[in-house]
Motif scaffolding. Structure first.
Motif, PDB file in Angstrom:
ATOM      1  N   ILE A 407       9.535  -6.189  19.977  1.00 57.94           N
ATOM      2  CA  ILE A 407       8.542  -7.189  19.555  1.00 57.94           C
ATOM      3  C   ILE A 407       8.497  -7.213  18.023  1.00 57.94           C
ATOM      4  O   ILE A 407       7.795  -6.413  17.402  1.00 57.94           O
ATOM      5  CB  ILE A 407       7.142  -6.874  20.131  1.00 57.94           C
ATOM      6  CG1 ILE A 407       7.223  -6.790  21.662  1.00 57.94           C
ATOM      7  CG2 ILE A 407       6.135  -7.947  19.693  1.00 57.94           C
ATOM      8  CD1 ILE A 407       5.946  -6.419  22.352  1.00 57.94           C
ATOM      9  N   PRO A 408       9.251  -8.114  17.403  1.00 57.44           N
ATOM     10  CA  PRO A 408       9.159  -8.228  15.945  1.00 57.44           C
ATOM     11  C   PRO A 408       7.731  -8.602  15.564  1.00 57.44           C
ATOM     12  O   PRO A 408       7.046  -9.315  16.312  1.00 57.44           O
ATOM     13  CB  PRO A 408      10.119  -9.366  15.612  1.00 57.44           C
ATOM     14  CG  PRO A 408      10.964  -9.547  16.822  1.00 57.44           C
ATOM     15  CD  PRO A 408      10.149  -9.119  17.981  1.00 57.44           C
ATOM     16  N   ALA A 409       7.290  -8.100  14.413  1.00 54.64           N
ATOM     17  CA  ALA A 409       5.893  -8.356  14.029  1.00 54.64           C
ATOM     18  C   ALA A 409       5.780  -8.649  12.543  1.00 54.64           C
ATOM     19  O   ALA A 409       6.562  -8.144  11.734  1.00 54.64           O
ATOM     20  CB  ALA A 409       5.034  -7.145  14.384  1.00 54.64           C
ATOM     21  N   ASP A 410       4.812  -9.497  12.210  1.00 54.52           N
ATOM     22  CA  ASP A 410       4.473  -9.763  10.808  1.00 54.52           C
ATOM     23  C   ASP A 410       3.169  -9.045  10.510  1.00 54.52           C
ATOM     24  O   ASP A 410       2.181  -9.215  11.243  1.00 54.52           O
ATOM     25  CB  ASP A 410       4.245 -11.261  10.567  1.00 54.52           C
ATOM     26  CG  ASP A 410       5.490 -12.083  10.826  1.00 54.52           C
ATOM     27  OD1 ASP A 410       6.585 -11.493  10.934  1.00 54.52           O
ATOM     28  OD2 ASP A 410       5.359 -13.317  10.946  1.00 54.52           O
ATOM     29  N   PHE A 411       3.148  -8.278   9.454  1.00 53.64           N
ATOM     30  CA  PHE A 411       1.931  -7.609   8.984  1.00 53.64           C
ATOM     31  C   PHE A 411       1.467  -8.330   7.722  1.00 53.64           C
ATOM     32  O   PHE A 411       2.245  -8.463   6.770  1.00 53.64           O
ATOM     33  CB  PHE A 411       2.212  -6.134   8.678  1.00 53.64           C
ATOM     34  CG  PHE A 411       2.242  -5.261   9.906  1.00 53.64           C
ATOM     35  CD1 PHE A 411       3.230  -5.398  10.858  1.00 53.64           C
ATOM     36  CD2 PHE A 411       1.253  -4.300  10.104  1.00 53.64           C
ATOM     37  CE1 PHE A 411       3.253  -4.599  12.003  1.00 53.64           C
ATOM     38  CE2 PHE A 411       1.260  -3.490  11.232  1.00 53.64           C
ATOM     39  CZ  PHE A 411       2.260  -3.638  12.186  1.00 53.64           C
ATOM     40  N   ILE A 412       0.216  -8.779   7.735  1.00 52.82           N
ATOM     41  CA  ILE A 412      -0.304  -9.531   6.581  1.00 52.82           C
ATOM     42  C   ILE A 412      -1.485  -8.752   5.990  1.00 52.82           C
ATOM     43  O   ILE A 412      -2.444  -8.452   6.711  1.00 52.82           O
ATOM     44  CB  ILE A 412      -0.789 -10.933   7.012  1.00 52.82           C
ATOM     45  CG1 ILE A 412       0.357 -11.686   7.718  1.00 52.82           C
ATOM     46  CG2 ILE A 412      -1.301 -11.731   5.810  1.00 52.82           C
ATOM     47  CD1 ILE A 412      -0.069 -12.999   8.353  1.00 52.82           C
ATOM     48  N   GLY A 413      -1.393  -8.425   4.720  1.00 49.54           N
ATOM     49  CA  GLY A 413      -2.476  -7.643   4.108  1.00 49.54           C
ATOM     50  C   GLY A 413      -2.728  -8.060   2.671  1.00 49.54           C
ATOM     51  O   GLY A 413      -1.954  -8.816   2.068  1.00 49.54           O
ATOM     52  N   PHE A 414      -3.810  -7.532   2.098  1.00 47.44           N
ATOM     53  CA  PHE A 414      -4.244  -7.934   0.758  1.00 47.44           C
ATOM     54  C   PHE A 414      -4.559  -6.711  -0.094  1.00 47.44           C
ATOM     55  O   PHE A 414      -5.070  -5.708   0.405  1.00 47.44           O
ATOM     56  CB  PHE A 414      -5.473  -8.856   0.866  1.00 47.44           C
ATOM     57  CG  PHE A 414      -5.166 -10.077   1.689  1.00 47.44           C
ATOM     58  CD1 PHE A 414      -4.548 -11.165   1.107  1.00 47.44           C
ATOM     59  CD2 PHE A 414      -5.398 -10.083   3.058  1.00 47.44           C
ATOM     60  CE1 PHE A 414      -4.190 -12.271   1.873  1.00 47.44           C
ATOM     61  CE2 PHE A 414      -5.043 -11.182   3.834  1.00 47.44           C
ATOM     62  CZ  PHE A 414      -4.437 -12.274   3.237  1.00 47.44           C
ATOM     63  N   ALA A 415      -4.233  -6.819  -1.368  1.00 49.42           N
ATOM     64  CA  ALA A 415      -4.486  -5.688  -2.267  1.00 49.42           C
ATOM     65  C   ALA A 415      -5.979  -5.495  -2.487  1.00 49.42           C
ATOM     66  O   ALA A 415      -6.443  -4.370  -2.650  1.00 49.42           O
ATOM     67  CB  ALA A 415      -3.786  -5.925  -3.602  1.00 49.42           C
ATOM     68  N   ARG A 416      -6.721  -6.594  -2.499  1.00 47.98           N
ATOM     69  CA  ARG A 416      -8.148  -6.479  -2.782  1.00 47.98           C
ATOM     70  C   ARG A 416      -8.969  -7.156  -1.701  1.00 47.98           C
ATOM     71  O   ARG A 416      -8.597  -8.233  -1.223  1.00 47.98           O
ATOM     72  CB  ARG A 416      -8.466  -7.146  -4.124  1.00 47.98           C
ATOM     73  CG  ARG A 416      -8.181  -6.221  -5.284  1.00 47.98           C
ATOM     74  CD  ARG A 416      -8.681  -6.801  -6.558  1.00 47.98           C
ATOM     75  NE  ARG A 416      -7.852  -7.929  -6.963  1.00 47.98           N
ATOM     76  CZ  ARG A 416      -8.195  -8.761  -7.918  1.00 47.98           C
ATOM     77  NH1 ARG A 416      -9.359  -8.644  -8.511  1.00 47.98           N
ATOM     78  NH2 ARG A 416      -7.379  -9.732  -8.280  1.00 47.98           N
ATOM     79  N   PRO A 417     -10.100  -6.546  -1.342  1.00 47.02           N
ATOM     80  CA  PRO A 417     -10.989  -7.233  -0.404  1.00 47.02           C
ATOM     81  C   PRO A 417     -11.724  -8.351  -1.138  1.00 47.02           C
ATOM     82  O   PRO A 417     -11.609  -8.453  -2.363  1.00 47.02           O
ATOM     83  CB  PRO A 417     -11.961  -6.130   0.025  1.00 47.02           C
ATOM     84  CG  PRO A 417     -12.010  -5.200  -1.135  1.00 47.02           C
ATOM     85  CD  PRO A 417     -10.662  -5.274  -1.810  1.00 47.02           C
ATOM     86  N   VAL A 418     -12.483  -9.142  -0.422  1.00 48.47           N
ATOM     87  CA  VAL A 418     -13.192 -10.234  -1.100  1.00 48.47           C
ATOM     88  C   VAL A 418     -14.197  -9.646  -2.090  1.00 48.47           C
ATOM     89  O   VAL A 418     -14.723  -8.544  -1.879  1.00 48.47           O
ATOM     90  CB  VAL A 418     -13.905 -11.177  -0.104  1.00 48.47           C
ATOM     91  CG1 VAL A 418     -12.903 -11.798   0.840  1.00 48.47           C
ATOM     92  CG2 VAL A 418     -14.998 -10.471   0.650  1.00 48.47           C
ATOM     93  N   ALA A 419     -14.454 -10.406  -3.129  1.00 44.43           N
ATOM     94  CA  ALA A 419     -15.243  -9.899  -4.264  1.00 44.43           C
ATOM     95  C   ALA A 419     -16.654  -9.495  -3.885  1.00 44.43           C
ATOM     96  O   ALA A 419     -17.238  -8.615  -4.503  1.00 44.43           O
ATOM     97  CB  ALA A 419     -15.268 -10.952  -5.355  1.00 44.43           C
ATOM     98  N   GLU A 420     -17.215 -10.122  -2.837  1.00 46.46           N
ATOM     99  CA  GLU A 420     -18.649  -9.904  -2.602  1.00 46.46           C
ATOM    100  C   GLU A 420     -18.968  -8.621  -1.826  1.00 46.46           C
ATOM    101  O   GLU A 420     -20.138  -8.319  -1.592  1.00 46.46           O
ATOM    102  CB  GLU A 420     -19.252 -11.113  -1.883  1.00 46.46           C
ATOM    103  CG  GLU A 420     -18.749 -11.290  -0.481  1.00 46.46           C
ATOM    104  CD  GLU A 420     -19.369 -12.511   0.227  1.00 46.46           C
ATOM    105  OE1 GLU A 420     -19.725 -13.476  -0.458  1.00 46.46           O
ATOM    106  OE2 GLU A 420     -19.479 -12.459   1.453  1.00 46.46           O
ATOM    107  N   LEU A 421     -17.968  -7.844  -1.419  1.00 44.59           N
ATOM    108  CA  LEU A 421     -18.257  -6.628  -0.642  1.00 44.59           C
ATOM    109  C   LEU A 421     -19.057  -5.615  -1.468  1.00 44.59           C
ATOM    110  O   LEU A 421     -18.803  -5.419  -2.645  1.00 44.59           O
ATOM    111  CB  LEU A 421     -16.963  -5.952  -0.181  1.00 44.59           C
ATOM    112  CG  LEU A 421     -16.175  -6.544   0.986  1.00 44.59           C
ATOM    113  CD1 LEU A 421     -15.219  -5.513   1.554  1.00 44.59           C
ATOM    114  CD2 LEU A 421     -17.065  -7.087   2.088  1.00 44.59           C
TER     115      LEU A 421
END
Ligand code: F6P
Length: 554
Positions: A407-421
């Motif tokens: 099952i090939p998979a795409d992993f999508i992620g971000f260096a920073r969370p949204v600013a308001e956390l």
């Protein structure tokens, strides 16, 4: 399409020299493990990467070598992907079974661009609608647009289904941090009355705006829910039909049907038959989203789409991300018998992203005849699935790691969370991302028997604790989930789906497969209500209908 390309189409895909060469190459690759590929070329972690706009795409953990990539590019060239792409951007009618152009790319073209359909530049009309949407959104957001009783609009309910729901609903979730938190947005799609019932709970009709989103304005689920919503509104506002004009707007290509429903054409935001439903949320279909995030953020999102459109149109094949991602899918489907593809976002805000992609990909490439109507004898679109990653880790990742299927998979992620956390929640981001990176590492490299034994594991448990690894993944990393980045992500997948449809020689822009169920539902409904026409039903369905009627006390 060019003559050359039309000729190359005469050879069945899986008889072309390029396909056969890939088959031979696959045999030679045999059981080659990603561990070996990295040992042979430790630089691939940096080399097998691309940058597109704000997206950093790492494809190093794929079962490919330079030779594989070259052969895949040759297949793409032989099947005319670039020619079909150019024909799409030129506005040619590449959706042949519906005799339509496919021009979602024109929806995000800059104001001064020229894109012609049947000799007419469509860009001014696109921007006229965007401007009308922007003016209306500002009126709602500022409180200038009031309801029938003069109250400010606080709730926006989008009623639509498929492409008239999934896009705006997904993008609203994705961009929640950019929305006006004073507005409540709800999305109703299901003809199950429970959907509308729950959406309207606690809402004041005097403060509620309904957006009826339907390209055709004939979709039974949407028209039924819209009719019920109108009844609810009128019941709450004293029954004066004039209230509809302040509380209902329509997004559609069908002005006649909109008027017939009772919505003032002045309150209609149009689009065109060259926008496919599943490619439409950057058209008028995105009005609910624009109200939520504001016109400026919406335009930033469109610019994000356009960045990837330009990349897809102009980047050389070696650096073309949608081409690469599409061809990797062709590789696994055609030569590794991979049947499904997981998309695993490590962002809570992308909780609806994969559901959105399911329509985009599976309605586009779930086809089994080629463009000329001949049955295909190669696999076409995969089953697309997935939910936010960390939750999946405690549910179905076991099968990804140790199951028998590829099952090939795409992993999508971000260096920073949204600013308001809040600071302590912001601090959780590294843990989230540690999981993100650890999973693709474990999937690729696994854990050998020797490594397990070295940990002192009892012999009987060694096979259970061994991870074969060798599961291919793409990692897509961006700085932050902004409107522009969301636009880039969606366009990336739109064009990936395009590439695959072009190689498989199918029409990715029709959806005849959903029609039969609609027709049959119309036949079954009277049988449920008054028991008529049961003789038209097959024996199994007749029995089920009879049981249903008994349970309903009919
Ligand atoms: O499910 C079939 C479909 O035609 C989709 O392609 C489309 O997005 C959806 O129905 C809704 O159609 P409409 O926007 O015309 O209501």
């Amino acid at each position: 399409m060019s003559e050359m390309n039309a000729d190359s189409r005469k050879t069945r895909l899986n008889r072309t020299p390029e396909w056969l060469a890939l088959g031979k190459h696959r045999e030679a690759l045999g059981q080659t493990h990603l561990r070996e590929l990295f040992e042979t070329n430790p630089g691939r972690g940096a080399d097998y990467t691309l940058r597109v706009g704000d997206l950093y795409i790492d494809y190093s953990k794929h079962l490919v070598t330079d030779e594989t990539l070259a052969l895949l590019r040759e297949l793409a060239a032989a099947t005319g992907v670039a020619e079909l792409r150019d024909a799409m951007f030129r506005g040619e009618k590449i959706n042949t079974t519906e005799d339509r152009a496919v021009l979602h790319t024109a929806l995000r073209a800059p104001r001064d661009a020229v894109v012609e359909v049947d000799g007419e530049n469509v860009v001014p009309a696109v921007h006229a609608v965007l401007d009308k949407m922007a003016a209306f959104s500002e009126q709602v957001r500022s409180g200038k647009w009031t309801g029938f009783t003069g109250k400010r609009i606080k709730n926006v309910v989008n009623i639509g289904i498929g492409g008239s729901d999934l896009g705006p609903a997904m993008a609203y979730e994705a961009l929640r941090a950019f929305t006006d938190r004073g507005l409540t947005l709800r999305f109703v799609s299901n003809v199950d009355g429970a959907d509308l019932h729950e959406a309207l709970r606690g809402l004041d009709p005097a403060e509620t705006l309904f957006i009826i989103a339907s390209k055709t304005f004939t979709t039974i689920e949407t028209i039924t829910n819209a009719t019920s919503a109108r009844t609810w509104l009128l019941a709450g506002l004293g029954g004066d039909d004039a209230a509809v004009a302040r509380h209902f707007v329509a997004l559609s290509t069908n002005a006649e049907k909109v008027e017939e429903f009772g919505i003032d054409p002045a309150n209609m935001f149009g689009f065109w038959d060259w926008v496919g439903g599943r490619y439409s949320f950057d058209s008028a279909i995105g009005l609910s989203l624009m109200i939520a995030i504001g016109p400026d953020a919406f335009r930033e999102m469109l610019d994000g789409f356009h960045t990837v459109d330009e990349h897809f149109r102009t980047a050389p094949p070696e650096r073309n991300a949608p081409l690469l991602m599409g061809m990797l899918g062709v590789w696994y489907g055609g030569f590794f018998d991979a049947h499904s593809h997981a998309v695993l976002p490590y962002s809570h805000y992308l909780s609806r992203f994969t559901a959105y992609l399911q329509q985009l990909d599976m309605e586009s490439n779930g086809k089994s005849v080629d463009r000329d109507g001949n049955p295909v004898d190669w696999h076409t679109g995969p089953v697309v699935w997935g939910t936010p990653g960390t939750n999946g880790q405690h549910a179905y990742y076991q099968l990804l790691h140790q199951g028998t299927r590829m099952i090939p998979a795409d992993f999508i992620g971000f260096a920073r969370p949204v600013a308001e956390l809040e600071p302590e929640l912001e601090a959780q981001h590294d843990l989230l991302m540690a999981n993100f990176f650890a999973q693709t590492q474990a999937l690729a490299f696994g854990k050998t028997e020797e490594e397990v034994r070295a940990e002192g594991v009892a012999e009987a448990l060694v096979p259970h604790k061994t991870f074969r690894g060798n599961h291919p993944t793409t990692t897509i990393l961006a700085d932050e989930l902004t409107p522009a980045v969301l636009g880039q992500l969606v366009a990336l997948y739109e064009h990936k789906v395009f590439v695959q449809g072009a190689v498989w020689n199918i029409d990715s822009f029709d959806q005849w497969g959903v029609e039969l169920g609609k027709v049959l539902a119309k036949q079954v409904e009277p049988a449920l209500i008054d028991g008529s026409r049961t003789e038209d039903l097959d024996p199994s369905t007749r029995e089920l209908v009879s049981t249903y009627r008994k349970l309903r006390g009919r």
